[in-house]
Scaffold this active site. Structure first.
Site, PDB file in Angstrom:
ATOM      1  N   ARG A 102       0.815  -1.219   0.000  1.00 41.38           N
ATOM      2  CA  ARG A 102       0.000   0.000   0.000  1.00 41.38           C
ATOM      3  C   ARG A 102       0.843   1.261   0.000  1.00 41.38           C
ATOM      4  NH1 ARG A 102      -2.921   1.972  -2.687  1.00 41.38           N
ATOM      5  NH2 ARG A 102      -4.005  -0.024  -2.662  1.00 41.38           N
ATOM      6  N   LYS A 137       1.964  24.797  -4.371  1.00 47.00           N
ATOM      7  CA  LYS A 137       0.715  24.191  -3.881  1.00 47.00           C
ATOM      8  C   LYS A 137       0.831  22.669  -3.950  1.00 47.00           C
ATOM      9  CE  LYS A 137      -1.928  28.204  -5.387  1.00 47.00           C
ATOM     10  NZ  LYS A 137      -2.962  28.734  -6.318  1.00 47.00           N
ATOM     11  N   LYS A 169       5.026  40.371  -4.676  1.00 46.67           N
ATOM     12  CA  LYS A 169       3.608  40.445  -5.010  1.00 46.67           C
ATOM     13  C   LYS A 169       3.034  41.753  -4.484  1.00 46.67           C
ATOM     14  CE  LYS A 169       2.720  35.491  -5.307  1.00 46.67           C
ATOM     15  NZ  LYS A 169       1.745  34.415  -5.009  1.00 46.67           N
ATOM     16  N   GLU A 198       5.374  40.093  -9.693  1.00 52.13           N
ATOM     17  CA  GLU A 198       3.995  39.969 -10.164  1.00 52.13           C
ATOM     18  C   GLU A 198       3.417  41.356 -10.425  1.00 52.13           C
ATOM     19  OE1 GLU A 198       0.899  37.077  -8.489  1.00 52.13           O
ATOM     20  OE2 GLU A 198       0.289  38.994  -7.620  1.00 52.13           O
ATOM     21  N   ASP A 219      -0.683  38.907 -13.881  1.00 51.97           N
ATOM     22  CA  ASP A 219      -1.755  38.325 -13.084  1.00 51.97           C
ATOM     23  C   ASP A 219      -3.119  38.769 -13.595  1.00 51.97           C
ATOM     24  OD1 ASP A 219      -2.820  36.863 -10.856  1.00 51.97           O
ATOM     25  OD2 ASP A 219      -3.174  38.772  -9.863  1.00 51.97           O
TER      26      ASP A 219
END
Length: 291
Positions: A102, A137, A169, A198, A219
């Site tokens: 597993r 992410k 940012k 950005e 963006d």
């Protein structure tokens, strides 16, 4: 390993595997203990079309429980396989094969899922100048593994963490007073690191082009504004064009159009965030004959 994909260091893989086995095996596999501890064989089957990634983790799970296990792979990392493909055969101790199953499959199916969706995006932009990037992410604790899987699928890695690139940012620009001031502060504090900025408007784009950086992330630009951004970046009077990156709101239905606007990179969080594991199974016994 047949692919040109460098996995994370062996100690990183070993630590990933140790955590996985600890949470699964705990004080011992009480069900596998019912099996006779004899030599046996097994095969690994892929039940859907996929791009394979994660062999080092699969191998390490089995070798942690049976250092003498033999794993004969029929496919390489980054290989595209059809449903019904036998990926590998194994021979070792029956209890160890079953206990490692597993955790080993969890790694392989998850990383192959990331590689498979990355390959779909890379295919969609093929023939353009655009390359597909991942993001931060990622699943907690599996960042290096997932970013490796992105490379297996034909994508490139964005920054690995908060330490290997400076990314300015809206909040950083606001705190500094202007984009130019934020760039100057970043260069002064971290002159050796790449700088990504950005921007949210064409005016900010012009300011970033003048200030200088390694990449500009545009963006939420619509198609017309995005194409104008590409034109301005190409015309900017400096030594070497600053690459443009698009991020946010990108899916397989839109990625080709964005690429054809002439941007250099498209970063997609869903490569590592929205993971759908590939359907794999491992069974004791001889592998079935090819279809």
């Amino acid at each position: 390993m047949s692919g040109p994909f460098m996995p994370p260091p062996a100690e990183t893989i070993a630590a990933d595997v140790a955590r996985a086995l600890a949470e699964d095996v705990g004080s011992g596999d009480v069900t596998a203990a019912l099996l006779p501890d004899v030599a046996d064989i097994a095969y690994l089957l892929c039940k859907e079309d996929a791009v394979i990634a994660g062999r080092p983790w699969f191998d390490a799970c089995h070798r942690a429980l049976d250092p003498q296990v033999r794993i004969d792979w029929r496919v390489g990392e980054g290989d595209r396989v059809a449903a019904g493909t036998v990926l590998a055969t194994l021979s070792g101790r029956a209890r160890a094969l079953v206990t490692a199953e597993r955790a080993a499959l969890n790694f392989l199916q998850t990383l192959s899922g990331t590689a498979t969706v990355t390959a779909a995006y890379a295919d969609a932009v093929r023939g353009t100048r655009t390359r597909i990037l991942d993001t931060r992410k990622t699943l907690p604790g599996l960042r290096l593994a997932q970013k490796y899987a992105v490379r297996c699928g034909g994508g490139l890695n964005h920054r690995i963490g908060l330490y290997d690139a400076v990314m300015l940012k809206e909040n950083h620009i606001r705190a500094a007073g202007s984009l130019t001031a934020a760039v100057r502060a970043a260069r002064a504090a971290q002159p050796a690191l790449p700088l990504i900025v950005e921007v949210e408007t064409l005016a900010q784009l012009d300011e970033a082009l003048a200030a200088g950086c390694e990449r500009i992330l545009i963006d939420d630009f619509d198609a017309q504004t995005r194409r104008e951004a590409v034109r301005r970046a190409a015309a900017a009077p400096f030594d070497g064009r600053i690459p443009l990156e698009v991020s946010g709101g990108v899916d397989l239905s839109s990625v080709r159009d964005i690429a054809e606007d002439g941007v250099d990179f498209i970063s997609i969080g869903g490569l590592t965030k929205h993971v759908r594991a590939i359907d794999l199974s491992m069974k004791l016994g001889p592998a079935p004959p090819p279809l």
